[in-house]
Design a protein around this motif. Structure first.
Motif, PDB file in Angstrom:
ATOM      1  N   GLY A 253       8.689   5.247   1.346  1.00  0.00           N
ATOM      2  CA  GLY A 253       7.529   5.984   0.859  1.00  0.00           C
ATOM      3  C   GLY A 253       6.233   5.200   0.914  1.00  0.00           C
ATOM      4  O   GLY A 253       5.155   5.800   0.849  1.00  0.00           O
ATOM      5  N   TYR A 254       6.320   3.895   1.035  1.00  0.00           N
ATOM      6  CA  TYR A 254       5.122   3.058   1.145  1.00  0.00           C
ATOM      7  C   TYR A 254       4.686   2.959   2.613  1.00  0.00           C
ATOM      8  O   TYR A 254       5.495   3.127   3.530  1.00  0.00           O
ATOM      9  CB  TYR A 254       5.386   1.648   0.614  1.00  0.00           C
ATOM     10  N   TYR A 255       3.416   2.668   2.809  1.00  0.00           N
ATOM     11  CA  TYR A 255       2.943   2.378   4.150  1.00  0.00           C
ATOM     12  C   TYR A 255       3.521   1.043   4.627  1.00  0.00           C
ATOM     13  O   TYR A 255       3.990   0.225   3.828  1.00  0.00           O
ATOM     14  CB  TYR A 255       1.418   2.293   4.180  1.00  0.00           C
TER      15      TYR A 255
ATOM     16  N   TYR B  16       0.833  -1.211   0.000  1.00  0.00           N
ATOM     17  CA  TYR B  16       0.000   0.000   0.000  1.00  0.00           C
ATOM     18  C   TYR B  16       0.860   1.252   0.000  1.00  0.00           C
ATOM     19  O   TYR B  16       1.897   1.322   0.664  1.00  0.00           O
ATOM     20  CB  TYR B  16      -0.908   0.000   1.236  1.00  0.00           C
ATOM     21  N   HIS B  17       0.382   2.264  -0.744  1.00  0.00           N
ATOM     22  CA  HIS B  17       1.116   3.528  -0.899  1.00  0.00           C
ATOM     23  C   HIS B  17       0.137   4.686  -0.703  1.00  0.00           C
ATOM     24  O   HIS B  17      -1.046   4.582  -1.062  1.00  0.00           O
ATOM     25  CB  HIS B  17       1.744   3.599  -2.296  1.00  0.00           C
ATOM     26  N   PRO B  18       0.612   5.813  -0.130  1.00  0.00           N
ATOM     27  CA  PRO B  18      -0.282   6.973   0.055  1.00  0.00           C
ATOM     28  C   PRO B  18      -0.958   7.435  -1.225  1.00  0.00           C
ATOM     29  O   PRO B  18      -2.079   7.960  -1.190  1.00  0.00           O
ATOM     30  CB  PRO B  18       0.656   8.050   0.621  1.00  0.00           C
ATOM     31  N   GLU B  19      -0.298   7.245  -2.378  1.00  0.00           N
ATOM     32  CA  GLU B  19      -0.881   7.658  -3.657  1.00  0.00           C
ATOM     33  C   GLU B  19      -1.582   6.499  -4.362  1.00  0.00           C
ATOM     34  O   GLU B  19      -1.921   6.606  -5.546  1.00  0.00           O
ATOM     35  CB  GLU B  19       0.211   8.254  -4.553  1.00  0.00           C
ATOM     36  N   ASP B  20      -1.812   5.420  -3.628  1.00  0.00           N
ATOM     37  CA  ASP B  20      -2.534   4.240  -4.137  1.00  0.00           C
ATOM     38  C   ASP B  20      -1.859   3.636  -5.370  1.00  0.00           C
ATOM     39  O   ASP B  20      -2.520   3.287  -6.350  1.00  0.00           O
ATOM     40  CB  ASP B  20      -3.986   4.586  -4.444  1.00  0.00           C
ATOM     41  N   ILE B  21      -0.540   3.467  -5.286  1.00  0.00           N
ATOM     42  CA  ILE B  21       0.193   2.844  -6.388  1.00  0.00           C
ATOM     43  C   ILE B  21       0.825   1.518  -5.937  1.00  0.00           C
ATOM     44  O   ILE B  21       1.689   0.968  -6.626  1.00  0.00           O
ATOM     45  CB  ILE B  21       1.288   3.780  -6.937  1.00  0.00           C
TER      46      ILE B  21
ATOM     47  N   LEU C 202      -5.531   0.679  -2.026  1.00  0.00           N
ATOM     48  CA  LEU C 202      -5.480   1.238  -0.680  1.00  0.00           C
ATOM     49  C   LEU C 202      -6.783   1.019   0.079  1.00  0.00           C
ATOM     50  O   LEU C 202      -6.778   0.868   1.311  1.00  0.00           O
ATOM     51  CB  LEU C 202      -5.153   2.731  -0.748  1.00  0.00           C
TER      52      LEU C 202
END
Length: 294
Positions: free
Chosen positions: A152-154, A111-116, A121
């Protein structure tokens, strides 16, 4: 392995083929199932293996108190959705047939804050209710640092974790891309009836292609849903779950899951440990031949 049931009210399993007060390993109850390893020159004794309270025992028994099993008596423990959770009499292992949806939790790139990330997400939760992310005291998700696997990823979590690692260390959790794991329902009745605990071992058999995989119980899912596993498990069963680098393709049906309650130690394990431990449990249980007979 050929399987037998105990016919006497109880049967001693011993560390040597001789009656002695010091060599009794355990007492097997009536109708308990054992697998014969070998005959001995002594006509009285067989070497056998069995699973008792989730643990493997090997030893010697008097075979006159054993009868071969031709048909297993199967009972339904409970229903999860439309899936029956089944168990043979006098066994702790349980099994069920289902498909498999894919769980990416625990993967550092999930999972990433920018949904990548490799998973969407939305599957991790939402603000103030992140069920698949490690969060601080204010419920804000931790973000991986430059020294972590995916900066940078969750940090994605699993219910099974390594307590030696701190909460914001990605290595604390079971990586879906590396470890074959299953997900079981967060259902109190399910846990009570089956006796299963996080860290226990399982086997998954794909009847579509006859691929077999060894797994660990590492995450908890919805209470009324069963049939879910990690990316690594999906791949081991011959299915590529990724479409355009994201998790989208599961296995719709025809998987048989066999779970061994009490077999683990409540800790994450390496792939080699999972395979070694579970392979032996599965052989004693009856292996692929028994699955095909269900």
């Amino acid at each position: 392995m050929q399987q037998f049931q105990v016919t006497s009210d109880s049967l001693n399993i011993r560390s040597a083929p001789i009656v002695d007060d010091t060599n009794r390993i355990a007492v097997l109850p009536k109708a308990h199932i054992v697998s014969k390893i070998e005959n001995l020159d002594n006509e009285k004794w067989w070497k056998v293996a069995t699973i008792l309270e989730g643990k493997i025992l090997e030893g010697f028994v008097s075979h006159k108190f054993l009868n071969p099993i031709t048909i297993f008596s199967i009972k339904t423990l409970l229903e999860i959705g439309e899936i029956s959770i089944l168990q043979a009499d006098r066994e702790s292992a349980f099994f069920y047939e289902a498909g498999m949806s894919i769980n990416a939790d625990g993967a550092p790139n999930a999972y990433h804050p920018e949904d990548i990330g490799i998973d969407f997400l939305a599957n991790a939760g939402y603000s103030d209710n992140w069920w698949a992310l490690a969060v601080d005291r204010d419920d804000n998700p931790f973000i991986q640092r430059s020294t972590d696997p995916c900066p940078g990823y969750y940090i994605s979590t699993t219910a099974l974790f390594d307590s030696r690692c701190v909460k914001h260390d990605p290595h604390r959790y079971v990586d879906s891309t590396k470890i074959s794991y299953i997900v079981l329902p967060g259902n109190g009745d399910f846990k009570k009836v089956t006796g299963v605990k996080l860290g226990d071992f399982a086997v998954v058999y794909n009847t579509n292609n006859e691929k077999l995989a060894f797994a660990i119980y590492a995450d908890v899912g919805p209470k009324n849903q069963i049939g879910e596993g990690s990316i690594a498990l999906s791949q081991a069963l011959g299915n590529d779950p990724l479409v355009g680098s994201r998790v989208r393709r599961g296995i719709p049906k025809n998987l048989v899951y066999v779970v061994f309650p009490g077999s683990g130690n409540g800790q994450p394990r390496t792939t080699s440990e999972i395979e070694t431990e579970t392979k032996r449990l599965f052989e004693i249980w009856g292996g692929v031949e028994r699955i095909k007979s269900l």
